[in-house]
Each structure stands twice: as C-alpha cells, then as structure tokens.
Design a protein around this motif. Structure first.
Motif, PDB file in Angstrom:
ATOM      1  N   GLY A 205      79.380  -3.318 -61.994  1.00 12.24           N
ATOM      2  CA  GLY A 205      78.775  -3.268 -60.663  1.00 12.24           C
ATOM      3  C   GLY A 205      78.890  -1.871 -60.085  1.00 12.24           C
ATOM      4  N   VAL A 206      78.637  -1.747 -58.793  1.00  7.05           N
ATOM      5  CA  VAL A 206      78.707  -0.459 -58.103  1.00  7.05           C
ATOM      6  C   VAL A 206      80.078  -0.323 -57.467  1.00  7.05           C
ATOM      7  CG1 VAL A 206      77.697   1.004 -56.334  1.00  7.05           C
ATOM      8  CG2 VAL A 206      76.227  -0.496 -57.683  1.00  7.05           C
ATOM      9  N   LEU A 207      80.805   0.691 -57.895  1.00  2.00           N
ATOM     10  CA  LEU A 207      82.122   0.972 -57.348  1.00  2.00           C
ATOM     11  C   LEU A 207      82.059   2.194 -56.434  1.00  2.00           C
ATOM     12  CD1 LEU A 207      84.389   0.486 -60.506  1.00  2.00           C
ATOM     13  CD2 LEU A 207      83.606  -1.216 -58.861  1.00  2.00           C
ATOM     14  N   ASP A 208      82.951   2.252 -55.450  1.00  5.93           N
ATOM     15  CA  ASP A 208      83.048   3.349 -54.481  1.00  5.93           C
ATOM     16  C   ASP A 208      81.830   3.373 -53.567  1.00  5.93           C
ATOM     17  OD1 ASP A 208      85.468   4.082 -55.622  1.00  5.93           O
ATOM     18  OD2 ASP A 208      84.489   5.382 -57.096  1.00  5.93           O
ATOM     19  N   ARG A 209      81.793   4.350 -52.682  1.00  2.00           N
ATOM     20  CA  ARG A 209      80.721   4.435 -51.686  1.00  2.00           C
ATOM     21  C   ARG A 209      80.211   5.866 -51.557  1.00  2.00           C
ATOM     22  NH1 ARG A 209      82.741   0.681 -46.534  1.00  2.00           N
ATOM     23  NH2 ARG A 209      82.976  -1.277 -47.701  1.00  2.00           N
ATOM     24  N   GLY A 210      79.059   5.983 -50.859  1.00  2.75           N
ATOM     25  CA  GLY A 210      78.498   7.309 -50.589  1.00  2.75           C
ATOM     26  C   GLY A 210      78.171   8.059 -51.859  1.00  2.75           C
ATOM     27  N   ASP A 211      78.481   9.366 -51.869  1.00 13.40           N
ATOM     28  CA  ASP A 211      78.156  10.165 -53.047  1.00 13.40           C
ATOM     29  C   ASP A 211      79.144   9.930 -54.190  1.00 13.40           C
ATOM     30  OD1 ASP A 211      80.295  11.333 -51.837  1.00 13.40           O
ATOM     31  OD2 ASP A 211      79.648  13.393 -52.161  1.00 13.40           O
ATOM     32  N   HIS A 212      80.136   9.058 -53.987  1.00 17.56           N
ATOM     33  CA  HIS A 212      81.055   8.686 -55.062  1.00 17.56           C
ATOM     34  C   HIS A 212      80.644   7.382 -55.732  1.00 17.56           C
ATOM     35  CE1 HIS A 212      84.009  11.818 -54.132  1.00 17.56           C
ATOM     36  NE2 HIS A 212      83.815  11.538 -52.857  1.00 17.56           N
ATOM     37  N   ALA A 213      79.611   6.733 -55.230  1.00 16.86           N
ATOM     38  CA  ALA A 213      79.184   5.448 -55.782  1.00 16.86           C
ATOM     39  C   ALA A 213      78.743   5.610 -57.229  1.00 16.86           C
ATOM     40  CB  ALA A 213      78.057   4.858 -54.943  1.00 16.86           C
TER      41      ALA A 213
END
Length: 369
Positions: free
Chosen positions: A182-190
């Motif tokens: 899945g998608v981990l982290d947020r923003g430009d760290h996703a």
C-alpha cells in the motif's frame, strides 16, 4: 425515469448517456482527442480516479435547468453528467494550460529512464508528456529517489518512477484475498511499499503490472530482453482452470517474450469472452512462455499511432520467391553462416527463457574474448 438518457455536449459533439455516467466515460463514447487522458482512473477498479488530475475539463454549462458554468475545472472521472451539460476539453485554453501544469508536476521527480525502461513505447506518461508537456523544466532541486525493490520473485518496484496513481493498490485490494502492499508515509515521502519485501505471491498479483501506467512495476521475466516495438503482439488463449486464459503474447519469431492481459484503446484490460474482466493468473503470465502452450488466434489490432504498430503488418501477402525461378530450379548456395563464423551468440540460447535480463554472458560464446 430509468430509461431516460441525458444529452451532454463535449467539444461541440453531443452524445446521449445514461444517468450516473461520468464526463470521462461520456467522452470515451465519442472517442479520439475528445476523451481526456487519465493516469489514475480505471473503469475496472472501484474507487479509482481523482488522484492525478490529468482529466480536468471545463464545464461551460452545468445543465439545462441550471446553465451556470462551474467556476473551476473539474475532474471528469469523478464528475457525473447532467442533462444539457456542455463541456470543453481540447477546445478550452484553460484546460490546455492546466494539463501542461499537471504534466510538469508529475514529471518533477520522474527520472529520464525512457532509454532503459521496459515500459517505453507503451507508457501513458510518455504519451502525456509528448502531447501536453513542455520542452523544459523549471525544477532546480534534487529529485526524490528510491532503491529498487523486489516484490516477490517476478515483480520489481521502481518507486522512483511511480506517480502514486493507486491502481496497483486497488487491484491487490479488489482482486486478491489479502492486500500486502500500500501507500506508506505522507506528502513527498509517500511511497508504494510492503512491510516485508518479496511477499507478493498471490495467484493474481501479476495484474498490478498491467494496470501500472508507468514503468514503476515491471515483469522481471521480461526486463531488458527486448523492446516492445521489436515484438509482435498476438491474441491467444488456453484452457486455464484459474483465469479466463485469454491473453496477449508478445513474440519475436517463435519466441514468447512476455504474456499480458488484453487491453483496449484506453489501456484498460478488456472483458473476456466469458463476460468477466480479463484478469489473468500468474501461471499464464510468467510460466507459459512456449508457443505450444497457447492457441494462437491472430495478430492484435494495434493503433497506427502507436510505436508498436511499426512492422506490424496484417492481411499482407508474402511475395513469391524468385531466386529458384531465375536459377532454373536450383536453390541458392549458402557460402557462409554468419552466426557460426562470428561465434558471438550462443547457438542454443533463447532470450525469452533465460533467467533474468540479457547480459554479456548471454551473448558471448567465449568469455575470454
């Protein structure tokens, strides 16, 4: 009321669609350049769309009852039509400028991997950049990079190329028994990632390769073995107990270099003859690489605008051989077999069956040279 159809005009072309139809789906019924591009929307996946913003359009007339225009551009994949609605796509300067900005945004961190990427020639982002992108970039900062990750023994993830369209996540969530990435982290760290590497071993997980619009998820059995425009796609099928068994073989000569699901003009997997979506299992995709495994139906219809269409001839007649006629029935003498004399390639090697990418060890018969 269920039989009532709504009239919607897109780029001065009127079409009647059922209530609940999105603007994008209505535009696809018209076809051609009227249909906005879509990098994240996938009609076979529930909940997809609304991520990439490449399908933005201008609604110049809301409906017959409320003719006021919508103040902002809207995502055509998530906006349903209304009776009497008027939409501008390629006829709107606002849309053209916004789409160029979206393409520039998508390419901020995307590497220039086209010369080495296996997706080159059938990449939606490549087409989008060519049609709507700008010649240069204004981005001056260091780009985001990731290490390559093996998601199982047949799939490799190049997160540096990913545009976070979420298609692979929806595919694993809706097509398999358990989603393990899945998608981990947020923003430009996703990033698309798994908690444990090499654990995507579901029987249908290979379909994430087909739905990926860029070269982020690649088939390890095909990597660096050939270019798609050198291969010839043909439709084929087999009696598979797990899936529909209806696939597209990418061949060069008699070698089957890769197997994919069949796709329509929008790059989406087509419906099978059994009425279900034509997802294919890992056995058909990765293990059946012999032409004897399949029943060949014929060449796949390829758009003439695609680079894959070069050298893809259908309904052509092979010219008659005239050498024997000129030589009074005698066959020509072969003075030299270049493959035996050059000793460059190993005579028994088949690129489609080697384990991993083709390297110098594959081609050099004598390693001491």
């Amino acid at each position: 009321m269920s039989d009532q159809l709504f009239k919607v005009t897109i780029d001065n072309i009127t079409v009647e669609v059922a209530p609940g139809t999105s603007i994008l789906q209505a535009a696809r019924q018209i076809g051609g350049e009227v249909a906005p591009p879509a990098m994240c929307f996938y009609s076979k996946l529930k909940g997809s769309g609304g991520k990439c913003r490449t399908c933005l359009v201008e609604v110049s007339k809301g409906s017959e009852k409320d003719p006021r225009p919508m103040p902002k551009l809207v995502a055509s994949c998530r906006t349903t039509v209304m009776d009497g609605m008027e939409v501008k796509n390629i006829t709107s300067q606002r849309v053209i400028e916004a789409r160029a900005g979206v393409v520039e945004f998508l390419l901020l961190n995307h590497p220039l991997d086209c010369p080495i990427c296996d997706q080159a020639g059938e990449c939606h982002l490549q087409d989008l950049g060519y049609e709507h992108g700008k010649a240069g970039t204004r981005y001056e900062f260091q780009r985001r990079t990731f290490h390559k990750v093996d998601l199982g023994d047949k799939i490799q993830l190049h997160m540096t190329r990913c545009i976070l369209c979420y298609r692979c996540v929806f595919t694993a969530d809706q097509l398999t028994d358990s989603r393990e990435h899945g998608v981990l982290d947020r923003g430009d760290h996703a990033q698309i990632a798994t908690f444990i590497e090499k654990n995507l071993d579901n029987e249908f997980i290979g379909n994430v390769i087909d739905v990926c619009p860029v070269g982020a998820l690649t088939d390890k059995t095909f990597r660096f073995k050939n270019r798609v425009w050198f291969t010839k796609p043909v439709d084929a099928h087999r009696d598979c107990p797990t899936c529909c068994g209806e696939v597209q073989l990418w061949m060069r000569g008699d070698e089957v270099f890769r197997v994919t699901a069949r796709k329509d003009e929008w790059g989406e997997i087509t419906e099978s003859s059994k009425g279900s979506t034509g997802w294919i299992c890992n056995t058909c995709r990765f293990d059946k690489k012999h032409i004897s495994d399949w029943t060949i139906e014929g060449p796949t219809k390829i758009s003439r605008h695609s680079v894959i269409s070069q050298g893809h001839y259908v309904n052509t007649v092979k010219p008659a051989e005239t050498i024997e006629r000129v030589m009074d029935g005698r066959k020509p003498r072969l003075f030299m077999d270049i493959h035996k004399v050059s000793e460059v390639n190993k005579p028994a090697i088949e690129l489609s069956l080697i384990n991993g990418p083709a390297t110098s060890d594959t081609f050099n018969a004598n390693k001491n040279d």
